[in-house]
Design a protein around this motif. Structure first.
Motif, PDB file in Angstrom:
ATOM      1  N   THR A 222       0.850  -1.188   0.000  1.00 12.85           N
ATOM      2  CA  THR A 222       0.000   0.000   0.000  1.00 12.85           C
ATOM      3  C   THR A 222       0.882   1.233   0.000  1.00 12.85           C
ATOM      4  O   THR A 222       1.901   1.270   0.693  1.00 12.85           O
ATOM      5  CB  THR A 222      -0.922  -0.002   1.227  1.00 12.85           C
ATOM      6  N   LEU A 223       0.513   2.219  -0.786  1.00 11.25           N
ATOM      7  CA  LEU A 223       1.203   3.506  -0.764  1.00 11.25           C
ATOM      8  C   LEU A 223       0.190   4.611  -1.009  1.00 11.25           C
ATOM      9  O   LEU A 223      -0.743   4.437  -1.796  1.00 11.25           O
ATOM     10  CB  LEU A 223       2.361   3.576  -1.756  1.00 11.25           C
ATOM     11  N   HIS A 224       0.383   5.715  -0.304  1.00  8.92           N
ATOM     12  CA  HIS A 224      -0.581   6.807  -0.283  1.00  8.92           C
ATOM     13  C   HIS A 224       0.015   8.008  -1.004  1.00  8.92           C
ATOM     14  O   HIS A 224       0.909   8.667  -0.476  1.00  8.92           O
ATOM     15  CB  HIS A 224      -0.909   7.149   1.171  1.00  8.92           C
ATOM     16  N   LEU A 225      -0.427   8.260  -2.210  1.00  8.34           N
ATOM     17  CA  LEU A 225       0.036   9.433  -2.958  1.00  8.34           C
ATOM     18  C   LEU A 225      -0.812  10.615  -2.533  1.00  8.34           C
ATOM     19  O   LEU A 225      -1.939  10.779  -2.991  1.00  8.34           O
ATOM     20  CB  LEU A 225      -0.064   9.196  -4.459  1.00  8.34           C
ATOM     21  N   ARG A 226      -0.288  11.418  -1.663  1.00  5.93           N
ATOM     22  CA  ARG A 226      -1.031  12.546  -1.132  1.00  5.93           C
ATOM     23  C   ARG A 226      -0.935  13.751  -2.058  1.00  5.93           C
ATOM     24  O   ARG A 226       0.071  13.907  -2.773  1.00  5.93           O
ATOM     25  CB  ARG A 226      -0.493  12.946   0.259  1.00  5.93           C
ATOM     26  N   GLU A 227      -1.889  14.593  -1.985  1.00  8.55           N
ATOM     27  CA  GLU A 227      -1.893  15.816  -2.812  1.00  8.55           C
ATOM     28  C   GLU A 227      -0.650  16.643  -2.539  1.00  8.55           C
ATOM     29  O   GLU A 227      -0.051  17.236  -3.433  1.00  8.55           O
ATOM     30  CB  GLU A 227      -3.172  16.616  -2.511  1.00  8.55           C
ATOM     31  N   ASP A 228      -0.162  16.644  -1.284  1.00  7.99           N
ATOM     32  CA  ASP A 228       1.014  17.483  -0.963  1.00  7.99           C
ATOM     33  C   ASP A 228       2.332  16.726  -1.136  1.00  7.99           C
ATOM     34  O   ASP A 228       3.399  17.274  -0.856  1.00  7.99           O
ATOM     35  CB  ASP A 228       0.893  18.051   0.462  1.00  7.99           C
ATOM     36  N   ARG A 229       2.248  15.428  -1.595  1.00 11.56           N
ATOM     37  CA  ARG A 229       3.483  14.656  -1.822  1.00 11.56           C
ATOM     38  C   ARG A 229       4.452  14.730  -0.623  1.00 11.56           C
ATOM     39  O   ARG A 229       5.675  14.775  -0.813  1.00 11.56           O
ATOM     40  CB  ARG A 229       4.191  15.152  -3.079  1.00 11.56           C
ATOM     41  N   ARG A 230       3.921  14.693   0.570  1.00  9.43           N
ATOM     42  CA  ARG A 230       4.802  14.779   1.737  1.00  9.43           C
ATOM     43  C   ARG A 230       5.703  13.543   1.873  1.00  9.43           C
ATOM     44  O   ARG A 230       6.756  13.622   2.467  1.00  9.43           O
ATOM     45  CB  ARG A 230       3.995  14.971   3.009  1.00  9.43           C
ATOM     46  N   HIS A 231       5.299  12.399   1.341  1.00 11.71           N
ATOM     47  CA  HIS A 231       6.144  11.206   1.417  1.00 11.71           C
ATOM     48  C   HIS A 231       6.211  10.480   0.072  1.00 11.71           C
ATOM     49  O   HIS A 231       7.182  10.631  -0.647  1.00 11.71           O
ATOM     50  CB  HIS A 231       5.757  10.272   2.570  1.00 11.71           C
ATOM     51  N   ILE A 232       5.226   9.747  -0.308  1.00 17.15           N
ATOM     52  CA  ILE A 232       5.238   9.031  -1.589  1.00 17.15           C
ATOM     53  C   ILE A 232       5.204  10.029  -2.741  1.00 17.15           C
ATOM     54  O   ILE A 232       4.428  10.995  -2.720  1.00 17.15           O
ATOM     55  CB  ILE A 232       4.054   8.042  -1.670  1.00 17.15           C
ATOM     56  N   GLN A 233       6.081   9.790  -3.719  1.00 15.64           N
ATOM     57  CA  GLN A 233       6.169  10.648  -4.906  1.00 15.64           C
ATOM     58  C   GLN A 233       5.556   9.946  -6.117  1.00 15.64           C
ATOM     59  O   GLN A 233       5.427   8.706  -6.119  1.00 15.64           O
ATOM     60  CB  GLN A 233       7.634  10.985  -5.192  1.00 15.64           C
ATOM     61  N   ASP A 234       5.232  10.701  -7.128  1.00 19.45           N
ATOM     62  CA  ASP A 234       4.621  10.113  -8.327  1.00 19.45           C
ATOM     63  C   ASP A 234       5.526   9.020  -8.899  1.00 19.45           C
ATOM     64  O   ASP A 234       5.056   7.961  -9.324  1.00 19.45           O
ATOM     65  CB  ASP A 234       4.367  11.200  -9.376  1.00 19.45           C
ATOM     66  N   GLU A 235       6.854   9.260  -8.859  1.00 21.64           N
ATOM     67  CA  GLU A 235       7.801   8.279  -9.413  1.00 21.64           C
ATOM     68  C   GLU A 235       7.737   6.956  -8.658  1.00 21.64           C
ATOM     69  O   GLU A 235       7.912   5.885  -9.236  1.00 21.64           O
ATOM     70  CB  GLU A 235       9.225   8.842  -9.362  1.00 21.64           C
ATOM     71  N   ASP A 236       7.441   7.043  -7.343  1.00 22.22           N
ATOM     72  CA  ASP A 236       7.341   5.811  -6.543  1.00 22.22           C
ATOM     73  C   ASP A 236       6.181   4.947  -7.047  1.00 22.22           C
ATOM     74  O   ASP A 236       6.281   3.715  -7.107  1.00 22.22           O
ATOM     75  CB  ASP A 236       7.111   6.138  -5.059  1.00 22.22           C
ATOM     76  N   VAL A 237       5.111   5.602  -7.425  1.00 22.58           N
ATOM     77  CA  VAL A 237       3.942   4.864  -7.929  1.00 22.58           C
ATOM     78  C   VAL A 237       4.287   4.172  -9.249  1.00 22.58           C
ATOM     79  O   VAL A 237       3.944   3.004  -9.466  1.00 22.58           O
ATOM     80  CB  VAL A 237       2.738   5.810  -8.115  1.00 22.58           C
ATOM     81  N   VAL A 238       5.005   4.872 -10.091  1.00 19.65           N
ATOM     82  CA  VAL A 238       5.420   4.287 -11.375  1.00 19.65           C
ATOM     83  C   VAL A 238       6.346   3.096 -11.142  1.00 19.65           C
ATOM     84  O   VAL A 238       6.153   2.006 -11.696  1.00 19.65           O
ATOM     85  CB  VAL A 238       6.122   5.349 -12.254  1.00 19.65           C
ATOM     86  N   ARG A 239       7.319   3.258 -10.235  1.00 15.06           N
ATOM     87  CA  ARG A 239       8.317   2.203 -10.035  1.00 15.06           C
ATOM     88  C   ARG A 239       7.717   0.973  -9.368  1.00 15.06           C
ATOM     89  O   ARG A 239       7.980  -0.164  -9.764  1.00 15.06           O
ATOM     90  CB  ARG A 239       9.492   2.759  -9.224  1.00 15.06           C
ATOM     91  N   ILE A 240       6.876   1.188  -8.351  1.00 15.03           N
ATOM     92  CA  ILE A 240       6.300   0.021  -7.671  1.00 15.03           C
ATOM     93  C   ILE A 240       5.373  -0.741  -8.606  1.00 15.03           C
ATOM     94  O   ILE A 240       5.297  -1.968  -8.578  1.00 15.03           O
ATOM     95  CB  ILE A 240       5.587   0.415  -6.363  1.00 15.03           C
ATOM     96  N   SER A 241       4.701  -0.010  -9.489  1.00 13.15           N
ATOM     97  CA  SER A 241       3.781  -0.671 -10.433  1.00 13.15           C
ATOM     98  C   SER A 241       4.541  -1.595 -11.374  1.00 13.15           C
ATOM     99  O   SER A 241       4.026  -2.624 -11.797  1.00 13.15           O
ATOM    100  CB  SER A 241       3.014   0.386 -11.239  1.00 13.15           C
ATOM    101  N   ALA A 242       5.808  -1.238 -11.652  1.00  8.72           N
ATOM    102  CA  ALA A 242       6.619  -2.039 -12.590  1.00  8.72           C
ATOM    103  C   ALA A 242       7.352  -3.166 -11.886  1.00  8.72           C
ATOM    104  O   ALA A 242       7.674  -4.182 -12.516  1.00  8.72           O
ATOM    105  CB  ALA A 242       7.636  -1.129 -13.293  1.00  8.72           C
ATOM    106  N   MET A 243       7.596  -3.017 -10.560  1.00 12.26           N
ATOM    107  CA  MET A 243       8.516  -3.963  -9.896  1.00 12.26           C
ATOM    108  C   MET A 243       7.847  -4.879  -8.881  1.00 12.26           C
ATOM    109  O   MET A 243       8.415  -5.889  -8.489  1.00 12.26           O
ATOM    110  CB  MET A 243       9.630  -3.161  -9.205  1.00 12.26           C
ATOM    111  N   ARG A 244       6.629  -4.566  -8.433  1.00 11.80           N
ATOM    112  CA  ARG A 244       6.045  -5.373  -7.346  1.00 11.80           C
ATOM    113  C   ARG A 244       5.832  -6.793  -7.824  1.00 11.80           C
ATOM    114  O   ARG A 244       5.580  -7.063  -8.998  1.00 11.80           O
ATOM    115  CB  ARG A 244       4.723  -4.758  -6.850  1.00 11.80           C
TER     116      ARG A 244
END
Ligand SMILES: CC(=O)[C@@H](O)[C@H](O)COP(=O)(O)O
Ligand SMILES: NCC(=O)COP(=O)(O)O
Length: 249
Positions: free
Chosen positions: A43-65
């Protein structure tokens, strides 16, 4: 026996990274290590303020999980577009306020049914299974069914924050009733927020609950014992609680 699954939330690996703007610790490495240790999803939470998870993290986890991805997000057009593009297996719609320290409650589904029905339909058409993060409340559960979400995640934050034993027991009974009601009307029932090694077992014992999403407590424990061991111990507690629930029958 209905199994109990662990969704590891990797937000706070990213919190540590963002603290200095470095490339480490890498939340994707954490996710892969956690999957090898027994996490059933990430699970990862892409918040509007990007305080932790970044857009790139979503792209990378989608390719590697190696398991599946549960993307938590607000029900905004920006996030819907990201989800449609990245197509995570699961999308969990959560409430967000920029000033909040962490999620403070469940999504008000009953108060925004037309919009959420549209979002659920669009995400489903993109191949995402939609979960709604809601309080353990029959009105909200019925509204989740009405807007077409196949999954709900019961907010356990109130339970986690209570200290008075009678109030804790009352909240456990409230969550149990909510899980039973959601299951009865055909929803997949998950739960999460604020769960840790000393409060997880009463929730994991609830047979109608399929998955617990846990992050902060596991990442915190990983500081002491390493992430694989922290994941293994949480899974052990969850499975032990579920097995004991059936032994009591
Ligand atoms: C919805 C929920 O309870 C968590 O999954 C959420 O991610 C908490 O937000 P932070 O991770 O930013 O604390
Ligand atoms: N939806 C709950 C979640 O993903 C993790 O919440 P927490 O364990 O970090 O409080």
């Amino acid at each position: 026996m209905n199994p109990i699954f662990l969704g590891l939330n990797i937000d706070h690996v990213a919190t540590l990274r963002q603290a200095r703007g470095t490339r480490y610790p890498d939340p994707i490495k954490a996710a892969l290590d956690a999957e090898m240790a027994g996490a059933d999803s990430i699970t990862l939470h892409l918040r509007e303020d990007r305080r932790h998870i970044q857009d790139e993290d979503v792209v990378r986890i989608s390719a590697m999980r190696q398991t599946k991805v549960n993307l938590e997000m607000a029900a905004t057009e920006e996030m819907v577009q990201i989800a449609i593009q990245q197509k995570p297996e699961d999308v969990c719609l959560v409430p967000e306020k920029r000033e909040e320290l962490t999620t403070e409650g469940g999504l008000d589904v009953a108060g925004q049914k037309p919009w959420l029905a549209d979002v659920c339909a669009r995400l489903a058409a993109a191949g995402c299974r939609v979960s709604l993060f809601i309080d353990p409340d029959e009105t909200q559960i019925a509204a989740a069914k009405e807007v077409g979400a196949p999954v709900i995640e019961l907010h356990t934050g109130t339970y986690a924050e209570l200290e008075n034993p009678k109030e804790v027991q009352a909240e456990i009974e409230r969550i149990q009733h909510a899980a039973s009601f959601g299951h009865e009307i055909g929803l997949v029932v998950n739960a999460g927020h604020g769960l840790h090694y000393h409060n997880v077992q009463p929730i994991a014992a609830m047979k109608e609950i399929e998955e617990l999403n846990i992050g902060h407590a596991i990442i915190a424990q990983a500081v002491y014992s390493g992430l694989p061991q922290a994941v293994r111990e949480m899974k052990r507690l969850m499975i032990e609680a579920r097995q004991n629930a059936y032994l009591k029958d």
